[in-house]
Structures are given as structure tokens and as C-alpha cells.
Design a protein around this motif. Structure first.
Motif, mmCIF file in Angstrom:
data_model
loop_
_atom_site.group_PDB
_atom_site.id
_atom_site.type_symbol
_atom_site.label_atom_id
_atom_site.label_comp_id
_atom_site.label_asym_id
_atom_site.label_seq_id
_atom_site.Cartn_x
_atom_site.Cartn_y
_atom_site.Cartn_z
ATOM 1 N N LEU A 6 0.661 -1.458 0.257
ATOM 2 C CA LEU A 6 -0.240 0.505 -0.406
ATOM 3 C C LEU A 6 0.529 0.905 0.282
ATOM 4 N N LYS A 7 0.337 2.552 -1.054
ATOM 5 C CA LYS A 7 1.212 3.387 -0.873
ATOM 6 C C LYS A 7 0.575 4.536 0.091
ATOM 7 N N LEU A 8 1.298 5.224 1.188
ATOM 8 C CA LEU A 8 0.984 6.602 2.399
ATOM 9 C C LEU A 8 2.002 7.137 2.271
ATOM 10 N N HIS A 9 1.460 8.526 1.238
ATOM 11 C CA HIS A 9 1.867 10.161 0.722
ATOM 12 C C HIS A 9 3.843 9.434 -0.105
ATOM 13 N N ASP A 10 4.578 9.654 1.110
ATOM 14 C CA ASP A 10 5.843 9.085 0.721
ATOM 15 C C ASP A 10 6.115 7.679 0.939
ATOM 16 N N TYR A 11 5.249 7.386 2.056
ATOM 17 C CA TYR A 11 6.082 5.713 2.402
ATOM 18 C C TYR A 11 4.742 4.574 1.408
ATOM 19 N N LEU A 12 5.411 3.444 1.535
ATOM 20 C CA LEU A 12 5.199 2.254 1.457
ATOM 21 C C LEU A 12 4.918 1.234 2.680
ATOM 22 N N LEU A 13 3.684 0.785 2.462
ATOM 23 C CA LEU A 13 2.943 -0.272 3.776
ATOM 24 C C LEU A 13 3.030 -1.415 3.352
ATOM 25 N N ILE A 14 3.733 -2.278 4.547
ATOM 26 C CA ILE A 14 3.089 -3.817 3.848
ATOM 27 C C ILE A 14 2.901 -4.593 5.007
ATOM 28 N N ARG A 42 10.295 7.909 -0.265
ATOM 29 C CA ARG A 42 10.841 7.787 1.079
ATOM 30 C C ARG A 42 11.032 7.284 2.610
ATOM 31 N N GLY A 43 9.932 5.889 2.383
ATOM 32 C CA GLY A 43 10.508 5.001 3.261
ATOM 33 C C GLY A 43 9.220 4.154 3.068
ATOM 34 N N VAL A 44 9.626 2.807 4.230
ATOM 35 C CA VAL A 44 8.893 1.999 3.668
ATOM 36 C C VAL A 44 8.947 1.121 5.485
ATOM 37 N N VAL A 45 7.060 0.583 5.872
ATOM 38 C CA VAL A 45 7.165 0.266 7.255
ATOM 39 C C VAL A 45 6.998 -1.441 6.620
ATOM 40 N N ILE A 46 7.764 -2.326 6.878
ATOM 41 C CA ILE A 46 7.838 -3.992 6.476
ATOM 42 C C ILE A 46 6.612 -4.747 8.247
ATOM 43 N N ASP A 47 5.073 -4.777 8.350
ATOM 44 C CA ASP A 47 4.971 -5.017 9.266
ATOM 45 C C ASP A 47 4.871 -6.659 9.520
ATOM 46 N N LEU A 48 5.007 -7.536 10.471
ATOM 47 C CA LEU A 48 5.591 -9.116 10.515
ATOM 48 C C LEU A 48 4.842 -9.643 11.590
ATOM 49 N N THR A 49 4.006 -9.341 11.682
ATOM 50 C CA THR A 49 2.968 -9.140 13.089
ATOM 51 C C THR A 49 2.181 -10.942 12.917
ATOM 52 N N PRO A 100 15.924 -0.709 11.680
ATOM 53 C CA PRO A 100 15.031 0.269 12.982
ATOM 54 C C PRO A 100 13.903 -0.743 12.583
ATOM 55 N N THR A 101 13.889 -0.894 14.214
ATOM 56 C CA THR A 101 12.813 -2.150 14.038
ATOM 57 C C THR A 101 11.396 -1.428 15.133
ATOM 58 N N ALA A 102 10.226 -1.687 15.498
ATOM 59 C CA ALA A 102 9.213 -0.779 16.181
ATOM 60 C C ALA A 102 8.399 -1.686 16.630
ATOM 61 N N LEU A 103 7.106 -1.289 17.677
ATOM 62 C CA LEU A 103 7.045 -2.562 17.759
ATOM 63 C C LEU A 103 5.434 -3.109 17.092
ATOM 64 N N ASP A 104 4.621 -1.666 16.472
ATOM 65 C CA ASP A 104 3.530 -2.119 15.630
ATOM 66 C C ASP A 104 3.534 -0.965 14.515
ATOM 67 N N LEU A 105 2.500 -0.911 13.468
ATOM 68 C CA LEU A 105 2.589 -0.344 12.374
ATOM 69 C C LEU A 105 3.410 0.966 12.773
ATOM 70 N N GLU A 106 2.073 1.557 13.425
ATOM 71 C CA GLU A 106 1.735 2.886 13.986
ATOM 72 C C GLU A 106 3.087 3.282 15.079
ATOM 73 N N GLY A 108 5.721 2.334 14.015
ATOM 74 C CA GLY A 108 6.476 2.330 12.963
ATOM 75 C C GLY A 108 7.082 3.876 11.640
ATOM 76 N N LEU A 109 5.432 3.590 11.606
ATOM 77 C CA LEU A 109 5.665 5.305 11.053
ATOM 78 C C LEU A 109 6.056 6.484 12.062
ATOM 79 N N ASP A 110 5.760 6.611 12.882
ATOM 80 C CA ASP A 110 6.390 7.318 13.818
ATOM 81 C C ASP A 110 8.499 7.170 13.688
ATOM 82 N N ARG A 111 8.969 6.157 13.649
ATOM 83 C CA ARG A 111 9.720 5.771 13.216
ATOM 84 C C ARG A 111 10.715 6.351 12.281
ATOM 85 N N LEU A 112 9.073 6.386 11.176
ATOM 86 C CA LEU A 112 9.843 6.315 9.747
ATOM 87 C C LEU A 112 9.787 8.236 9.850
#
Ligand SMILES: Nc1ncnc2c1ncn2[C@@H]1O[C@H](COP(=O)(O)OP(=O)(O)OP(=O)(O)O)[C@@H](O)[C@H]1O
Ligand SMILES: [Mg+2]
Lengths: 118, 133
Positions: A6-14, A42-49, A100-106, A108-112
Motif C-alpha cells: 500500500l502507498k501512503l503519501h511518501d511511504y509504502l506500507l506492507i 522515502r520510507g517503507v514499513v514492513i509489518d511482520l505481526t 530500525p524496528t518498532a512494536l507496531d505499524l503506528e 513504525g510510521l513514527d520511527r520513519l
């Protein structure tokens, strides 16, 4: 099997919701890089939950996605790694260096956002 | 009752089938989620090695018992080329295929008992056991 990106502004969410067989993992690697290129992300979050096992092959593919994306100018954050998966990776002696890692998607976006500020 | 399953490894799909069978049996034997992940990962490593280095082989997964202990036993067998540098393959990072070289040393650490029997041009059998705590 194709993992949706998925694309969200400058980011990709997977969010990886399927069993990662070798083909799927390699296809995923290719798709992420293509998409970064297409969208100028510019940024990608890959969620492995939902991922319940990461072996040395999948770890290598994930590490490579991170390195290749960085090379293209996009930062990647991995989120939601399950406790059992984290323990297994450490047991195996596999360190995802400088990823870089984070607990969840949300988070993850902050971290990005943070990663991209400095 | 002894439970056991065989999975033939002759394609990448065999790797997935073996780890799914392993997780199912590990759960039935009573392993918790962390040990299920360890066992599944170990099976994945052994199955992939068979596919990569021997083209085909078999993973047998069965319930193990010894002196009142219960556990799960994985036997990975192939009639491939055998392991040339048998001493070096247990070193972290040793690989002949551009992998991480984390597979075999990883399996040894994930499981409780670990044994390699390999003969050049004859094949390789790797046995690994995890005991219930
Ligand atoms: N069944 C086998 N038959 C022949 N050689 C094998 C077999 N299994 C492993 N090997 C040899 O042992 C080496 C180390 O195996 P190991 O699984 O530890 O690392 P790898 O497969 O190279 O990388 P990784 O598992 O991290 O992706 C391999 O590179 C290969 O040369
Ligand atoms: Mg291997």
C-alpha cells in the motif's frame, strides 16, 4: 502469491499476511524495490505481526530488502516481530544489523518520521 | 502412541510442507509457541539444505521418548554429495552458497540434541531432537 504493497503519501506500507515460501519472499523483494522506484517513496514499513517463523533464508531476504532500499534512498522499518520469532533469531545468531524496528505499524510510521528528519 | 510424518523434499514447496507438518506435530506433542518456532525454523533450515545441496531427500518428524522424557525428533536424509568440510560447516558464517551460513550452527542451538552423519558421494543424515521441559 503476491504480498500487497500500500502507498501512503511518501511511504509504502506492507503487512506480510502469508506464509513466506522462497518464491514469495523473492518476489516480495523485487516488488518492494520496483514500487519504491515507481512511487519515489522515502520510507517503507514492513509489518511482520503475522509471520510465525523467520529462518536464515527469509532473514537474508529481509536484510537485503533493507540494504537495497537504503541504497535507493528509502528507509525501512520492520514492525511487529513476534516474541518467538525474535528469540529464534537470537538463538540462531542472526542479527539484523542496523535495521530500525518498532512494536507496531503506528510506531513504525513514527520511527520513519524520526529516521527521515535527521 | 507414536506419531510420525514424512515429507519428501524435491521442490521449494516441500520446505513449506515440512515446516507446517513440524509445527503441527510440535503443537500436538505440547510444545509452547517459542519452542514451536524453534522447531519449525530448524526443520526449515534442514529442508532447505536438502533442496539446495542434494536436490532431493526426506524429512521425517516423529515423537521421541527416552527415560520418561518426551520430545520431537527430526531426521533429515538425502543421497546427495555429502558434506566436504564437515568441521567447518558448524562454524557460524560458513557457507558455500552465499547464504548467511547460519543454518546448521543455528539448528544445533535451537534443538537439544544434534548429530550429523555424512559421507562423500553417499549422502547426509542429520538428526535433531528437542525435549519437552
Ligand atoms: N544436506 C547437505 N548436503 C551437502 N552439503 C550440505 C548439506 N547441508 C549443508 N551442507 C553444506 O554445509 C554448508 C553450511 O550449511 P548451513 O545451512 O549452515 O549454511 P548455508 O546453507 O550455506 O547458509 P544459510 O543456511 O544460512 O542460508 C553449506 O553451505 C553446504 O556447503
Ligand atoms: Mg542452510
Amino acid at each position: 502469491m503476491r504480498i500487497p504493497i500500500l502507498k501512503l503519501h511518501d511511504y509504502l506500507l506492507i503487512s506480510v499476511q502469508v506464509e513466506l515460501d522462497d518464491q514469495t519472499a523473492l518476489q516480495f523483494q523485487e516488488d518492494v524495490l520496483e514500487k519504491i522506484h515507481e512511487e519515489g517513496s522515502r520510507g517503507v514499513v514492513i509489518d511482520l505481526t503475522s509471520v510465525d517463523m523467520i529462518d536464515s533464508f527469509i532473514a537474508k531476504v529481509l536484510g537485503d530488502v533493507v540494504d537495497m532500499s537504503n541504497l535507493m534512498g528509502a528507509r525501512v522499518v520492520l514492525t511487529g516481530i513476534q516474541p518467538a520469532v525474535a528469540i529464534t533469531l537470537i538463538d540462531m545468531g542472526i542479527v539484523l544489523d542496523d535495521v530500525p524496528t518498532a512494536l507496531d505499524l503506528e510506531q513504525g510510521l513514527d520511527r520513519l518520521q524520526l529516521e527521515l528528519e535527521d | 502412541m507414536q506419531v510420525q510424518t514424512h515429507v519428501d523434499i524435491h521442490s521449494e514447496w516441500g520446505i513449506v510442507a515440512a515446516r507446517q507438518a513440524g509445527r503441527k506435530l510440535a503443537r500436538e506433542i505440547g510444545f509452547g509457541s517459542v519452542d514451536q518456532a524453534r522447531i519449525t525454523t530448524a526443520i526449515s533450515e534442514l529442508a532447505r539444505n536438502i533442496y539446495l545441496y542434494a536436490n532431493k531427500g526426506q524429512i521425517q518428524i516423529e515423537e521421541a521418548t527416552s527415560a520418561g522424557k518426551r520430545g520431537i525428533k527430526i531426521i533429515a536424509t538425502d543421497q546427495g554429495p555429502g558434506i566436504k568440510e564437515i568441521r567447518r560447516v558448524m562454524e557460524d558464517g560458513f557457507t558455500t552458497s552465499g547464504g548467511l551460513g547460519a543454518g546448521l550452527p543455528g539448528v544445533k542451538r535451537l534443538m537439544d540434541d544434534f548429530d550429523i552423519d555424512s559421507e562423500l558421494k553417499v549422502g547426509t543424515t542429520i538428526t535433531a531432537i528437542k525435549w519437552l521441559r
